[in-house]
Enzyme design. Sequence first.
Site, PDB file in Angstrom:
ATOM      1  N   HIS A 278       0.840  -1.205   0.000  1.00 18.37           N
ATOM      2  CA  HIS A 278       0.000   0.000   0.000  1.00 18.37           C
ATOM      3  C   HIS A 278       0.874   1.254   0.000  1.00 18.37           C
ATOM      4  O   HIS A 278       0.656   2.183  -0.802  1.00 18.37           O
ATOM      5  CB  HIS A 278      -0.906  -0.016   1.238  1.00 18.37           C
ATOM      6  CG  HIS A 278      -1.605   1.287   1.507  1.00 18.37           C
ATOM      7  ND1 HIS A 278      -2.887   1.551   1.091  1.00 18.37           N
ATOM      8  CD2 HIS A 278      -1.183   2.415   2.145  1.00 18.37           C
ATOM      9  CE1 HIS A 278      -3.228   2.775   1.457  1.00 18.37           C
ATOM     10  NE2 HIS A 278      -2.208   3.311   2.100  1.00 18.37           N
ATOM     11  N   GLU A 279       1.873   1.288   0.888  1.00 19.35           N
ATOM     12  CA  GLU A 279       2.747   2.452   0.971  1.00 19.35           C
ATOM     13  C   GLU A 279       3.561   2.620  -0.318  1.00 19.35           C
ATOM     14  O   GLU A 279       3.821   3.739  -0.758  1.00 19.35           O
ATOM     15  CB  GLU A 279       3.675   2.334   2.178  1.00 19.35           C
ATOM     16  CG  GLU A 279       2.965   2.259   3.529  1.00 19.35           C
ATOM     17  CD  GLU A 279       2.061   3.441   3.784  1.00 19.35           C
ATOM     18  OE1 GLU A 279       2.328   4.534   3.248  1.00 19.35           O
ATOM     19  OE2 GLU A 279       1.068   3.289   4.531  1.00 19.35           O
ATOM     20  N   HIS A 282       1.697   4.486  -2.955  1.00 21.51           N
ATOM     21  CA  HIS A 282       1.795   5.946  -2.880  1.00 21.51           C
ATOM     22  C   HIS A 282       3.007   6.443  -3.661  1.00 21.51           C
ATOM     23  O   HIS A 282       2.935   7.440  -4.375  1.00 21.51           O
ATOM     24  CB  HIS A 282       1.928   6.381  -1.411  1.00 21.51           C
ATOM     25  CG  HIS A 282       0.654   6.280  -0.627  1.00 21.51           C
ATOM     26  ND1 HIS A 282      -0.536   6.815  -1.069  1.00 21.51           N
ATOM     27  CD2 HIS A 282       0.396   5.709   0.586  1.00 21.51           C
ATOM     28  CE1 HIS A 282      -1.477   6.586  -0.161  1.00 21.51           C
ATOM     29  NE2 HIS A 282      -0.936   5.909   0.837  1.00 21.51           N
ATOM     30  N   GLU A 358      -5.635   7.204  -0.935  1.00 20.53           N
ATOM     31  CA  GLU A 358      -5.492   6.025  -0.075  1.00 20.53           C
ATOM     32  C   GLU A 358      -6.233   4.823  -0.675  1.00 20.53           C
ATOM     33  O   GLU A 358      -5.735   3.692  -0.625  1.00 20.53           O
ATOM     34  CB  GLU A 358      -6.028   6.323   1.327  1.00 20.53           C
ATOM     35  CG  GLU A 358      -5.256   7.384   2.090  1.00 20.53           C
ATOM     36  CD  GLU A 358      -3.830   6.970   2.406  1.00 20.53           C
ATOM     37  OE1 GLU A 358      -3.548   5.753   2.448  1.00 20.53           O
ATOM     38  OE2 GLU A 358      -2.991   7.863   2.601  1.00 20.53           O
ATOM     39  N   ASP A 362      -4.655   1.197  -1.873  1.00 17.00           N
ATOM     40  CA  ASP A 362      -5.196  -0.117  -1.507  1.00 17.00           C
ATOM     41  C   ASP A 362      -5.327  -0.996  -2.748  1.00 17.00           C
ATOM     42  O   ASP A 362      -4.925  -2.165  -2.749  1.00 17.00           O
ATOM     43  CB  ASP A 362      -6.568   0.028  -0.837  1.00 17.00           C
ATOM     44  CG  ASP A 362      -6.470   0.498   0.609  1.00 17.00           C
ATOM     45  OD1 ASP A 362      -5.376   0.394   1.193  1.00 17.00           O
ATOM     46  OD2 ASP A 362      -7.494   0.957   1.142  1.00 17.00           O
TER      47      ASP A 362
END
Length: 425
Positions: A278-279, A282, A358, A362
């Site tokens: 997930h990070e 980004h 966000e 995901d």
Amino acid sequence: MRARSRIGIYALAVIAYAIVMAIYVRYTAPNNVPVAYQGTAADPATFFTSAELSDSQSINAARNWIFFVSGPWEWLIYGLLLFTGLGSGIKRALERRGWAIYVRFPLYVLAISAISYLLYLPLRVFSFAISSHYGITTQPVLSWLRDKAVQFSIGYLTTLAVSAVAFWILSRGGRWWLKLWLLSIPFSLFMLFIQPVVIDPLYNDFTRLSNPELEKHILALADKADIPADRVYEVRMSDKTNSMNAYVNGIGSSLRIVLWDTTLNNLDEKAILLIMAHEMGHYVMHHLEWSVLGTIVSSFFVLWIGGRLYTWIVRKRGESFGISKLSDMNALPLVLLLLSVLSFVSLPISNAISRNAEASADDYAYELIGSSEGAVKMYQQMAVASLSDVNPPLLVRLFRDDHPTDMDRILKAERFAASQGSAGS
């Protein structure tokens, strides 16, 4: 109407507002989910104990109340500095000393910063006490006070540097707000670069990941995502909180992949890799850069609108506030007031953009790993650890939530699992 009468009326309005918000947060029933999802994995009744549900209701009511009161409370503080003449009194006291401006200005900013911080401190203390009572915060009082001292110091130095440049530009006239905006661009980039390598270590200890096998798997995932990382950092947070988190920040050589030790201690490897993916999403989708761009664009409108309001107020009411001109340092409380109000008003927009980013991260995580296995259990564990509200009320979602709700994330994980023909839990 006299200035002190105005501040008295505003104080009463803040009290009335605080009472209304207390009623709102108390009776908007935290952790309620739509009937269609009751009894499913998204229903907190299926993974919270009855005691945890009760605690979640109490702590979220308190958290939300503190958040909604914090803005008007801050505005009241700046109003006190302006309407009571306290700010201008400090300025006159410094002028009587006969000191040069390069001595008076830092001392004035220090005085305004200290008064504002101390008057706001009760809300911070209340928030800390609530989190400690429910076991979310594990930080000792002295350690918390140290962090607050560091926070104040960084805030003061930043305010001093920015306000010194701002008032100098104001003294030069012209389109000062546009000049300030142009200067804010390199400043935003600079802060993004130094945050992980200079500021964050002032609060916490960062070390290389203590689990070399896990680090190997995370770096393999980073390589798959074409992220130029050669190590993963672990930050010791267990001395301060039971909550779990992870993040990627910085640019260029300051890039950091960071895991809280609470996350390492409480989640299995599948969940940790999902969080890391997930990070990484980004980073790959350039959300950090987009965030900076968003800050630059939003600061343009804040300075444009705020600049017009500031000029109008100084012209109409400057004399009563002890502000002789636009570049008068006694205007600092007014500047801080306008920035605070405009920032609060813009929260629904910035939060909506953040929630979209966000949600995209995901999606990226599930696609990168090829599965959402373990995601449902992970979101449930994280919700329980922080006693979060899985389905917050409307005003909370609009003004406070910069992430999708836990309910939405659990349902998305289940949908992805169903599309892959696998179990999401």
